[in-house]
Design a protein around this motif. Structure first.
Motif, PDB file in Angstrom:
ATOM      1  N   TYR A   1       0.843  -1.188   0.000  1.00 27.35           N
ATOM      2  CA  TYR A   1       0.000   0.000   0.000  1.00 27.35           C
ATOM      3  C   TYR A   1       0.879   1.238   0.000  1.00 27.35           C
TER       4      TYR A   1
ATOM      5  N   LEU B   1      -4.813   5.842   1.755  1.00 25.20           N
ATOM      6  CA  LEU B   1      -4.261   4.511   1.589  1.00 25.20           C
ATOM      7  C   LEU B   1      -4.637   3.971   0.205  1.00 25.20           C
ATOM      8  N   ARG B   2      -3.608   3.537  -0.538  1.00 25.34           N
ATOM      9  CA  ARG B   2      -3.838   3.115  -1.924  1.00 25.34           C
ATOM     10  C   ARG B   2      -3.057   1.825  -2.199  1.00 25.34           C
ATOM     11  N   ARG B   3      -3.733   0.843  -2.746  1.00 23.97           N
ATOM     12  CA  ARG B   3      -3.084  -0.422  -3.099  1.00 23.97           C
ATOM     13  C   ARG B   3      -2.070  -0.180  -4.216  1.00 23.97           C
ATOM     14  N   THR B   4      -0.876  -0.759  -4.091  1.00 20.24           N
ATOM     15  CA  THR B   4       0.161  -0.593  -5.128  1.00 20.24           C
ATOM     16  C   THR B   4       0.280  -1.839  -5.977  1.00 20.24           C
TER      17      THR B   4
END
Length: 267
Positions: A208, A264-267
């Motif tokens: 993330y 929060l961001r999924r990578t």
């Protein structure tokens, strides 16, 4: 994210001062999320420095700094504009804007307050932390990329874990090639590092990203010296929003707090 790499200044400092509020960043100000951006930490220190120099008053000090990150902070050339939003005899509100490529990348406001002798009732509830010489070296570049992280000396206290920890920071690089900034601006130029010292998840692929959208700093005492201590806790919510909360220290003890809201961001 891909973009052309900016034209950087060269030197053992974070920014070259070009006069008239114009600056150019060096590799030491490079961000951790993208190689063509600036890290928020030295940029916020430079803005604090410009706010301190704006119509200064010996009977006042800055007690709160509030930064809004309005987008990616481009590396290379930019300028900072400072104004007084609310003049006053005992309280003033100042503003600084970092403008790059024709847009405002960071907007900062600062409450500047009259000072007086309140030593008779002075008290602090924040706990002290182990001093830098009681802590072990921390290899920040092994965790995070970017020129800014490489510019730091870091020490970590026992008990450090994902989500919480105590880390001390300092840098040998002055904010600008003029090397004439005070302790407050230099230490404010380290505070944003708090969001990465005890990450709940490792940065990078298949994890993330958790960049902060702001930086709020409250100071009940003016900080001194070159070491900044971060007593840090990170919370992730269930709906894509998190918070990094930090008690700020210098070698004299705690002096304030910082908060950073996270996306929060999924990578």
């Amino acid at each position: 994210m891909t973009a052309a790499l900016p034209e950087l200044a060269d030197g053992d400092f974070y920014y070259q001062a070009l006069g008239g509020g114009q600056f150019r960043s060096t590799i030491h100000a490079q961000g951790a999320w993208n190689e063509h951006e600036q890290h928020m930490a030295p940029a916020s220190g430079l803005m604090a420095d410009r706010l301190e120099r704006h119509e200064p008053r010996a009977d006042m000090r800055m007690a709160r700094l509030s930064y809004e990150i309005l987008g990616l902070i481009p590396g290379g050339g930019f300028h900072i504009e400072t104004t007084t939003l609310r003049p006053g005899r005992t309280i003033e509100l100042l503003q600084a804007e970092l403008v790059a490529n024709g847009r405002v990348a960071i907007r900062a406001t600062a409450w500047r307050m009259i000072t007086s002798d309140t030593s008779a009732v002075a008290a602090v509830e924040d706990a002290t932390i182990p001093a830098p010489d009681e802590c072990k070296p921390l290899d920040g570049p092994a965790i995070w990329p970017g020129g800014y992280i490489r510019s730091l000396e870091m020490r970590v206290a026992e008990g450090h874990r994902p989500g919480a920890g105590i880390v001390w920071l300092r840098t040998q690089h002055p904010l600008t090639d003029k090397a004439d900034s005070g302790d407050l601006a230099r230490l404010m130029g380290l505070v944003d590092t708090a969001n990465g010292i005890a990450a709940r998840v490792p940065p990078g692929k298949d994890s993330y990203a958790f960049p902060n959208l702001d930086l709020q700093i409250h100071m009940y005492r003016r900080p001194e010296g070159e070491w900044l201590g971060l007593d840090n806790a990170v919370s992730f919510g269930t709906d894509g929003i998190g918070l990094t909360s930090t008690v700020l220290h210098d070698l004299q003890g705690p002096f304030g707090r910082a908060e950073q809201i996270l996306t929060l961001r999924r990578t």
